[in-house]
Enzyme design. Structure first.
Site, PDB file in Angstrom:
ATOM      1  N   SER A 134      -8.865  16.172   7.968  1.00 22.43           N
ATOM      2  CA  SER A 134      -7.682  15.841   7.190  1.00 22.43           C
ATOM      3  C   SER A 134      -8.103  15.095   5.930  1.00 22.43           C
ATOM      4  O   SER A 134      -9.240  14.614   5.825  1.00 22.43           O
ATOM      5  CB  SER A 134      -6.716  14.981   8.014  1.00 22.43           C
ATOM      6  OG  SER A 134      -7.284  13.696   8.239  1.00 22.43           O
ATOM      7  N   ASN A 166      -1.328   5.386   6.399  1.00 21.00           N
ATOM      8  CA  ASN A 166      -1.042   6.554   5.567  1.00 21.00           C
ATOM      9  C   ASN A 166       0.348   7.096   5.908  1.00 21.00           C
ATOM     10  O   ASN A 166       0.606   7.474   7.046  1.00 21.00           O
ATOM     11  CB  ASN A 166      -2.121   7.624   5.812  1.00 21.00           C
ATOM     12  CG  ASN A 166      -2.057   8.757   4.786  1.00 21.00           C
ATOM     13  OD1 ASN A 166      -1.014   9.031   4.207  1.00 21.00           O
ATOM     14  ND2 ASN A 166      -3.183   9.419   4.578  1.00 21.00           N
ATOM     15  N   GLY A 186      -0.595   6.985  -0.152  1.00 30.51           N
ATOM     16  CA  GLY A 186       0.577   7.817  -0.393  1.00 30.51           C
ATOM     17  C   GLY A 186       0.243   9.300  -0.361  1.00 30.51           C
ATOM     18  O   GLY A 186      -0.896   9.704  -0.155  1.00 30.51           O
ATOM     19  N   HIS A 240      -6.176 -13.406  -0.680  1.00 28.96           N
ATOM     20  CA  HIS A 240      -6.690 -14.100  -1.865  1.00 28.96           C
ATOM     21  C   HIS A 240      -7.594 -15.283  -1.504  1.00 28.96           C
ATOM     22  O   HIS A 240      -8.271 -15.841  -2.374  1.00 28.96           O
ATOM     23  CB  HIS A 240      -5.524 -14.599  -2.719  1.00 28.96           C
ATOM     24  CG  HIS A 240      -5.783 -14.490  -4.190  1.00 28.96           C
ATOM     25  ND1 HIS A 240      -7.019 -14.736  -4.752  1.00 28.96           N
ATOM     26  CD2 HIS A 240      -4.977 -14.139  -5.234  1.00 28.96           C
ATOM     27  CE1 HIS A 240      -6.962 -14.553  -6.050  1.00 28.96           C
ATOM     28  NE2 HIS A 240      -5.732 -14.185  -6.382  1.00 28.96           N
ATOM     29  N   ASP A 253     -10.831 -12.124  -4.725  1.00 32.40           N
ATOM     30  CA  ASP A 253     -10.160 -12.356  -5.997  1.00 32.40           C
ATOM     31  C   ASP A 253      -9.791 -11.030  -6.649  1.00 32.40           C
ATOM     32  O   ASP A 253     -10.264  -9.958  -6.239  1.00 32.40           O
ATOM     33  CB  ASP A 253     -11.049 -13.173  -6.926  1.00 32.40           C
ATOM     34  CG  ASP A 253     -11.303 -14.581  -6.390  1.00 32.40           C
ATOM     35  OD1 ASP A 253     -10.376 -15.140  -5.765  1.00 32.40           O
ATOM     36  OD2 ASP A 253     -12.415 -15.100  -6.596  1.00 32.40           O
TER      37      ASP A 253
END
Length: 528
Positions: free
Chosen positions: A360, A450, A474, A501, A505
């Site tokens: 796939s 997905n 997407g 974070h 960064d």
């Protein structure tokens, strides 16, 4: 003499459990040799030998918890005085005399009519003659508090080997098989099929004999396992030919869910059968199996009445998802990067290769992520209050939707796989997840989700703790591009990265996405 404690790469983990020792006391060991395994917050950590020598003393036995940098064992040279090291580590404990001699007068109490109590006292002092290794109920994820032992794949007295599947459990999210951590003789089983126990509770013991296992249990207070929980009234012993279906109540879990195997649930869903109409199943603890569906009734559909609300208890799986993702969103500072890439090349190569082996587009993305993560250590690291723990393995979770909710089985060492190997492993893993068996729980460093197969063009995802990032994929869609003043048709795909974070960064996340984009826009490098 060297004091062995938790490895530096796991120092941020303030507590853990010593799962097992691979070597015994008074054995010679080499630098880098695997001494044992530790479990901490759902992670498995290898305890490697820091230098060559002899394992003089084990201080934390199998199945025992430890905290912080508590000493686990003493390493030294043959013939060294272990007592000196023990006096430095535990001066008060060594100085105290053995308390067992004061217990003798209790046995001479004038109660000749109660021989049972006189027999229990010596058992508390008895020590196992050989090595005894507890087998624990595993903790499959941070939110798991207890597990139900569905079935034993072995029986008492069997010889088992490391890696062999020995029992099957039901967790918050799924049914999973549990493998033996080491080889040995299964001397005693203390948790029966259908019984629920807290995580890290012994369910069985490896030992040379059942007597050694009994002595080990007695030496630890004589408590092998908490009392089993009863979730239903006993079934009356009546003639099954004359009994009405209501005389055998449906077997349910503690959350009110009908106890049924994943295969039975799948078959009932496909054929539109009401699994609650069966009553007791033929499996352990009344669990419904696929062979019990012959007498099931079709699902009765009734039209909804305006104003009628349907209420049902929150399942363990939905509760686990809610707790895990609520914790993630509240405690992890997410930031997002979105990148749209050209997908014409990967689409063409996918169409070409699927004629040779099943694959796939998501397989290409997973392999590309694996090789990219290998280059960026922050994406396979975990944040702790005192340090960042880097994982040497690239283990990627693949989000799989099931009838009961979302599960994330994990593929191990993705960066070392070929595309055909990864495609085959992913198909099998997804099928197992839909049947209720989730693999690699708690070992992931990165997750891919997905929704492209539903036509979703882009979306944002929540990080699966304790991982550092998640990639939302997407659909591949038709578009146009402008090249040298000319408009050409092409295909594009949008990738959205959510990152922690505290470790990653913006610049590092952008570099990661650019490297991933290069691999996916030139996918032939993934096939070699």
């Amino acid at each position: 003499m060297y004091i062995i404690s938790i490895p530096p790469k796991a120092r941020g983990l303030t507590e853990g459990v010593m799962l097992n020792w691979q070597v015994s006391e008074a054995r010679s060991v080499e630098k880098g040799q695997l001494l044992g395994r530790i479990e901490a917050f759902g992670q498995l950590v290898d305890l490697e030998c820091p230098q060559s020598g002899e394992l003089l003393k084990i201080l934390v036995g199998p199945g025992k918890p430890f905290y912080g940098t508590q000493p686990l064992a003493i390493l030294g040279q043959k013939g060294e005085d272990v007592e000196k090291a023990l006096k430095k580590l535990f001066p008060k404990a060594v100085a105290k005399p053995a308390p067992e001699q004061k217990a003798a007068p209790v046995q001479s109490a004038p109660q000749p009519q109660q021989p049972a109590k006189q027999e229990v006292k010596p058992m508390e002092k008895k020590s196992p003659a050989g090595k005894v290794v507890p087998i624990l109920m595993p903790q499959a994820g941070q939110t798991m508090e207890e597990g139900t032992l569905l079935s034993w794949k072995v029986k008492e007295g069997d010889k088992i080997t490391a890696g062999q599947v020995i029992f099957e459990i039901e967790t918050d999210k799924a049914t999973m098989e549990v493998e033996a951590m080491e080889s040995g003789n299964l001397a005693k089983i203390v948790v029966a099929e259908g019984q629920s126990v807290p995580v890290k509770t012994p369910v069985a013991y490896l030992a040379d004999s059942a007597a050694d296992a009994e002595a080990f249990i007695a030496s630890h207070g004589g408590i092998a396992v908490p009392a089993p929980k009863t979730t239903q009234a006993p079934v009356p012993q009546t003639d099954t030919k004359q009994a009405a279906p209501v005389s055998q109540p449906v077997s349910q879990t503690s959350a009110g869910q009908v106890k049924a195997s994943p295969a039975a649930r799948k078959l009932a869903s496909e054929k539109g059968l009401d699994i609650t109409s069966i009553g007791q199943g033929s499996g352990p603890g009344g669990r419904i199996l696929s062979t019990d569906l012959a007498g099931a009734k079709p699902v009765a559909y009734t039209p909804a009445v305006p104003g009628d609300f349907v209420r049902y208890p929150v399942s363990k799986m939905r509760k686990a998802i809610a707790q895990n993702l609520s914790y993630s969103k509240q405690n992890i500072p997410h930031f997002y990067i979105k990148l749209t890439i050209e997908a014409q090349a990967i689409f063409n190569l996918y169409k070409q290769l699927k004629q040779k082996f099943p694959c796939s587009v998501n397989d290409f993305i997973t392999l590309a992520c694996g090789r990219t993560i290998r280059q960026y250590a922050a994406f396979r690291s975990q944040y702790t209050p005192t340090e960042i723990v880097e994982n040497p393995s690239v283990n990627i979770g693949i989000a799989v939707g099931t009838d009961k909710g979302l599960t994330v089985p994990v593929l191990l060492n993705v960066d070392r796989m070929t595309l055909p190997q990864l495609a085959a492993a992913t198909r099998q893993m997804a099928e197992n997840a839909r049947n209720g068996k989730v693999e690699g729980v708690g070992q992931g460093v990165f997750t891919i989700t997905n929704l492209g197969m539903f036509g979703v063009e882009e979306f944002s995802a929540i990080i699966n703790p304790p991982e550092s990032a998640i990639l939302a994929v997407g659909a591949i869609r038709e578009d146009i591009k402008v090249e040298n003043g000319s408009i050409k048709p092409t295909r594009v795909m949008t990738l959205s990265l959510a990152a922690d974070h505290r470790m990653i960064d913006g610049v590092l996340a952008a570099q990661f996405m650019v490297t991933l984009k290069d691999m996916l826009e030139k996918p032939e490098q993934l096939v070699g």
